[in-house]
Every structure is written in structure tokens, then in C-alpha cells.
Design an enzyme around this catalytic site. Structure first.
Site, short mmCIF file in Angstrom:
data_model
loop_
_atom_site.label_atom_id
_atom_site.label_comp_id
_atom_site.label_asym_id
_atom_site.label_seq_id
_atom_site.Cartn_x
_atom_site.Cartn_y
_atom_site.Cartn_z
NE ARG A 209 -2.49 0.41 3.61
CZ ARG A 209 -3.45 -0.11 4.39
NH1 ARG A 209 -4.72 0.10 4.12
NH2 ARG A 209 -3.12 -0.83 5.44
NE ARG B 145 -1.50 2.92 7.47
CZ ARG B 145 -2.69 2.33 7.64
NH1 ARG B 145 -3.64 2.53 6.76
NH2 ARG B 145 -2.91 1.55 8.67
P1 ADP Z 1 -8.15 -1.05 4.27
O1 ADP Z 1 -8.70 0.36 4.33
O2 ADP Z 1 -9.24 -2.09 4.42
O3 ADP Z 1 -7.01 -1.29 5.22
P2 ADP Z 1 -7.17 -0.25 1.63
O4 ADP Z 1 -8.39 0.25 0.93
O5 ADP Z 1 -6.20 0.76 2.10
O6 ADP Z 1 -7.58 -1.28 2.82
O7 ADP Z 1 -6.48 -1.30 0.65
C1 ADP Z 1 -5.26 -1.97 1.03
C2 ADP Z 1 -4.33 -2.09 -0.17
O8 ADP Z 1 -4.88 -3.02 -1.09
C3 ADP Z 1 -4.15 -0.78 -0.94
O9 ADP Z 1 -2.82 -0.73 -1.40
C4 ADP Z 1 -5.15 -0.89 -2.09
O10 ADP Z 1 -4.73 -0.18 -3.24
C5 ADP Z 1 -5.18 -2.39 -2.34
N1 ADP Z 1 -6.50 -2.90 -2.73
C6 ADP Z 1 -7.72 -2.46 -2.32
N2 ADP Z 1 -8.70 -3.19 -2.88
C7 ADP Z 1 -8.07 -4.13 -3.65
C8 ADP Z 1 -8.54 -5.21 -4.50
N3 ADP Z 1 -9.83 -5.47 -4.65
N4 ADP Z 1 -7.61 -5.97 -5.13
C9 ADP Z 1 -6.28 -5.72 -4.96
N5 ADP Z 1 -5.78 -4.73 -4.19
C10 ADP Z 1 -6.67 -3.95 -3.55
P1 AMP Z 2 -6.41 1.74 9.78
O1 AMP Z 2 -6.05 3.01 9.10
O2 AMP Z 2 -7.89 1.51 9.83
O3 AMP Z 2 -5.65 0.54 9.25
O4 AMP Z 2 -5.98 1.90 11.31
C1 AMP Z 2 -4.61 2.11 11.67
C2 AMP Z 2 -4.45 1.95 13.16
O5 AMP Z 2 -5.22 2.99 13.85
C3 AMP Z 2 -4.94 0.64 13.78
O6 AMP Z 2 -3.99 -0.40 13.67
C4 AMP Z 2 -5.18 1.07 15.23
O7 AMP Z 2 -3.97 1.19 15.95
C5 AMP Z 2 -5.78 2.48 15.05
N1 AMP Z 2 -7.24 2.42 14.90
C6 AMP Z 2 -7.97 2.78 13.81
N2 AMP Z 2 -9.28 2.60 14.01
C7 AMP Z 2 -9.40 2.09 15.26
C8 AMP Z 2 -10.51 1.67 16.05
N3 AMP Z 2 -11.78 1.71 15.59
N4 AMP Z 2 -10.25 1.21 17.30
C9 AMP Z 2 -9.01 1.17 17.78
N5 AMP Z 2 -7.92 1.52 17.10
C10 AMP Z 2 -8.11 1.99 15.84
#
Ligand code: ADP
Ligand code: AMP
Length: 217
Positions: A127, A160
Site C-alpha cells: 500500500r 505507512r
Molecule cells: P483497508 O482500508 O481495508 O485497510 P485499503 O483500501 O487501504 O484497505 O487497501 C489496502 C491495499 O490493497 C491498498 O494498497 C489498495 O490499493 C489495495 N487494494 C484495495 N482493494 C483491492 C482489490 N480489490 N484488489 C487488490 N488490491 C486492492
Molecule cells: P487503519 O487506518 O484503519 O488501518 O488503522 C490504523 C491503526 O489505527 C490501527 O492499527 C489502530 O492502531 C488504530 N485504529 C484505527 N481505528 C481504530 C478503532 N476503531 N479502534 C481502535 N484503534 C483503531
């Protein structure tokens, strides 16, 4: 429309929630984005959240529920919202019900993007996010036209700190123990839908829109 986008870390919640927010003109509320903004600003909330985020742990419920409560009280949420990354525990889900009840409304739909565990680490590690506009890319599955440059705004892409294989592993195990139980929690509510998140991004969006066509207020 009051929506929850559920799924494991890397399932595609943020990618899909951004599209839905734009299409329906509702705010995308990502607790992860809110914590990252607080970390960047160096606020007391950010300092506290950072400890947990860098370890792949959940930020404590009382802190997380507090920021969502404040956010949902804002005017731009009056016509609905899409939550992305909240709730992540049963306590958060209970609190959300109470917050909405006090506002005289309830959830319209809970959509779970389901992706096999073995695909999630690759999604997380690959990502990349735009420093300027927050758009999400993937080095392999959704690559920008020019390496490390955002297609939408020309901003610089970054990885990240918690998107390493090691921290993703930890986040996935926290997901299994604390967040996966929410699937059964919401299945009982009658507003739960599941989408196959292993498909291409565009196909996931299509399935999501089909679910939303039949969702009422
Ligand atoms: P989440 O918010 O659930 O943690 P993201 O939307 O940030 O996930 O997606 C995680 C990674 O996977 C990103 O790099 C994104 O571009 C990619 N991604 C999202 N949906 C798909 C998909 N359907 N197939 C392949 N890669 C995807
Ligand atoms: P995300 O961007 O959703 O992958 O979240 C990144 C990080 O933020 C997680 O691994 C947690 O440390 C914190 N975080 C985000 N949403 C929550 C939630 N609803 N409850 C607790 N921690 C959270």
C-alpha cells in the site's frame, strides 16, 4: 445513509469507502485517518494513539469512541456517513448504537469486504498513500502511472509505518481476536451484507453499489 464498511486490515475498506462517499455525497469517517492526522499534528491524542498504532494494537475504546462521538455530531454527518475502520470491538459497536439512538437514527447497512488472510499482508505491505490528498495506491494491484507520484494530484506517495510485514501480522491477529466477532454481531441485525473482496477493485465497487441500491435511509 448510515453505513459501516467492515473488513480486515488491507481488505479494501478505505479504497471503497472513498468511492461511496464521493458518489453519495456523504463523509468518509476513517478512525485510522483521524489518528494519523493527530499524530502528524503532534496533539496529545496523536501522541497517545501513536504508541498503539506503531505496535499494531488497537487504540483504547474510550479514546476511539470519544473521537467518533464528536465526529458524528458534526453537521456534515446529518445526511449520513460511511464509517471506515470503526467499530473494531463489540464495545465500540455498542457505543455506536447508543450514539445513533441518541440522535434518533440507526445504521442502514453494514458491509463486510471479505478477503482471505493470506492475501492481506501483500495488500498492506504494497500500500502507498498520497501525502497531499490521501489517495490510496498499491505497488502491484493499483499502481500510479508514475512511480511514487499520485495520479490525482501529483503528490508524493509514502508507505505507512505500520504497513510492514511484521506489524501487519500483528494487526491481523488483533483483527481475528477483537474485530472478527463483529461479523456475528451484525449478522443478527438483518442489515449485514458480505462482498467478495478478492475481486478486482472495480468489481468490488460494482457489487457494493448493487448492495447499496436496495438500502434505505
Ligand atoms: P483497508 O482500508 O481495508 O485497510 P485499503 O483500501 O487501504 O484497505 O487497501 C489496502 C491495499 O490493497 C491498498 O494498497 C489498495 O490499493 C489495495 N487494494 C484495495 N482493494 C483491492 C482489490 N480489490 N484488489 C487488490 N488490491 C486492492
Ligand atoms: P487503519 O487506518 O484503519 O488501518 O488503522 C490504523 C491503526 O489505527 C490501527 O492499527 C489502530 O492502531 C488504530 N485504529 C484505527 N481505528 C481504530 C478503532 N476503531 N479502534 C481502535 N484503534 C483503531
Amino acid at each position: 445513509m448510515q453505513l459501516i464498511m467492515m473488513g480486515a486490515p488491507g481488505a479494501g475498506k478505505g479504497t471503497q469507502a472513498a468511492k461511496i462517499a464521493k458518489k453519495y455525497g456523504i463523509p468518509q469517517i476513517s478512525t485510522g485517518d483521524m489518528f494519523r492526522a493527530a499524530v502528524k499534528e503532534g496533539t496529545p491524542l496523536g501522541k497517545k494513539a501513536q504508541e498503539y498504532m506503531s505496535a499494531g494494537k488497537l487504540v483504547p475504546d474510550e479514546v476511539t469512541i470519544g473521537i467518533v462521538r464528536e465526529r458524528l455530531a458534526k453537521d456534515d454527518c446529518a445526511g449520513g456517513f460511511i464509517l471506515d475502520g470503526f467499530p473494531r470491538t463489540v464495545e465500540q459497536a455498542d457505543a455506536l448504537n447508543e450514539i445513533l439512538k441518541a440522535q434518533g437514527r440507526s445504521l442502514s447497512s453494514v458491509i463486510n469486504i471479505s478477503v482471505p488472510l493470506e492475501d492481506l499482508i501483500e495488500r498492506g505491505v504494497g500500500r502507498r498513500i498520497c501525502r497531499s490528498c490521501g489517495a490510496t495506491y498499491h505497488v502491484k494491484f493499483h499502481a500510479p502511472a508514475k512511480e511514487n507520484v499520485c495520479d490525482a494530484c501529483g503528490g508524493e506517495l509514502y508507505q505507512r509505518g505500520d504497513d510492514t510485514a511484521e506489524t501487519m501480522q500483528k494487526r491481523l491477529s488483533v483483527y481475528e481476536s477483537s474485530t472478527r466477532p463483529l461479523i456475528d454481531y451484525y449478522k443478527q441485525s438483518g442489515i449485514y451484507a458480505e462482498i467478495d473482496g478478492k475481486q478486482k477493485i472495480e468489481k468490488v465497487t460494482e457489487d457494493l453499489e448493487n448492495v447499496l441500491h436496495s438500502v434505505k435511509g
